[in-house]
Design a protein around this motif. Sequence first.
Motif, short mmCIF file in Angstrom:
data_model
loop_
_atom_site.label_atom_id
_atom_site.label_comp_id
_atom_site.label_asym_id
_atom_site.label_seq_id
_atom_site.Cartn_x
_atom_site.Cartn_y
_atom_site.Cartn_z
N TYR A 196 20.42 60.97 62.95
CA TYR A 196 21.22 62.02 63.60
C TYR A 196 22.55 62.31 62.89
O TYR A 196 23.32 63.14 63.33
CB TYR A 196 21.52 61.64 65.06
CG TYR A 196 20.27 61.17 65.79
CD1 TYR A 196 19.30 62.10 66.18
CD2 TYR A 196 20.06 59.83 66.03
CE1 TYR A 196 18.15 61.67 66.81
CE2 TYR A 196 18.91 59.39 66.67
CZ TYR A 196 17.96 60.31 67.06
OH TYR A 196 16.82 59.89 67.68
N VAL A 197 22.86 61.53 61.86
CA VAL A 197 24.17 61.71 61.20
C VAL A 197 23.97 61.90 59.69
O VAL A 197 22.94 61.51 59.14
CB VAL A 197 25.10 60.49 61.44
CG1 VAL A 197 25.49 60.40 62.90
CG2 VAL A 197 24.47 59.19 60.98
N THR A 232 28.38 56.17 61.83
CA THR A 232 29.01 57.39 62.36
C THR A 232 30.38 57.64 61.71
O THR A 232 31.04 58.62 62.02
CB THR A 232 29.21 57.26 63.88
OG1 THR A 232 29.89 56.03 64.14
CG2 THR A 232 27.89 57.27 64.61
#
Lengths: 138, 279
Positions: B219-220, B190
């Motif tokens: 998701y990143v 992240t």
Amino acid sequence: MHELSIAQNLIELVSEHASQEGACRVRTIRIRLGELSGFQRALYFCFERVAQNTVCEGARLEIETVPLTLHCGTCNDTRRPSTRYSFRCCECGMPASEVVTGREMQITAIEFGFAGTDVPAPDLSSKHERLTAARQIN
Amino acid sequence: MCGVCGCGDGEVRIGGKPAHKSHSGHDHSHQHHHEAGSATVNSDGGDQNRWLHIEQDILSKNDRYAEDNRARFNELEVLALNLVSSPGAGKTSLLTATAEAIGGAPHMAVIEGDQETENDAERIRATGVDAVQINTGRVCHLDAHMIGHAMDELTLSAGTVLFIENVGNLVCPAAFDLGEHHKVAILSVTEGEDKPIKYPDMFAASDLMILNKTDLLPYVDFDVERCVEYARRVNPQIAVLQLSARNGEGMEDWLAWLANASDRLTTPVRQRPVVQVNA
């Protein structure tokens, strides 16, 4: 701000030398910093603060910067890196990870003042003048 | 602050107690270093001012404490790892997951470094692992002298892996040798793949980079390949592992790395195969 810890270590060592030499003040401290040492110029400002009320108060800090050089096995010679923080030879471009210079963090010289001295300390009261004086030795 | 050695400077607390109360009667199993060091000293003469020409490392005191720590680790056959990362990368979660995988004492012990609170040490102790908390106060990193004191609070035996969780900071801990066998940099996905070139000193000083929180990769926008390339740009030898402390993915590689590093510690140099700890 690990420069604060570095400044404390520096002043502690210099103060020990001053005590051994019987000096009443320290006029100049010269240090050698490698490009990889992780130090920043913020050390000047930490030094000034930490030096207060010690034998180093008012001392001039002179920093000599040592460039990063690497041993290139392909050229079998000492080379500069191709770019900053790239561990590749600037000539042949091959990886060269063996650091020859650039990790230094050393005190190289200390100028002491003794009781009875009538030579005034250099007037480096402003940060600008102090930085200029330090850069002149680089 | 201890007027002789400077330890206990500021607000450093180890296991909730001030690092030093006074110099008379404090216990150390490590040596104090008050001597000026092994600098080569040459004085020039002069009537009023005098120059002293020396070559002395600025962190020589820390380095001598680090050497003492290293000698103690080797004598005890304890593998010591210095875990470094930015705050929130998942160092403590990795340690609790590791504790669940390999068991508590005597297999592992932990020294926790934070500016304030015992929170992390309590999380570790909840897994059955011996942990001591160092609160550094205003100091942004652990140093070798703090580690010497913290070791006194732990039960260490042959084969124990001692994890030293440094203060969350990708800059300052790079400069301070604690006597560890390896620095391990932890980077979570992240954070952005360019951390190794933004904070090159830390990645240059580490032997292993762990990419944590890989369960979040879908998701990143984190380019793993580019991150590894950046890390090897500042440290061509750095080993890389990808894992998720949360779901256990990749943990077996980390445990294998630990076992390999531990074996290397106890195998005489001449018997060691000439291979890297991990690829």
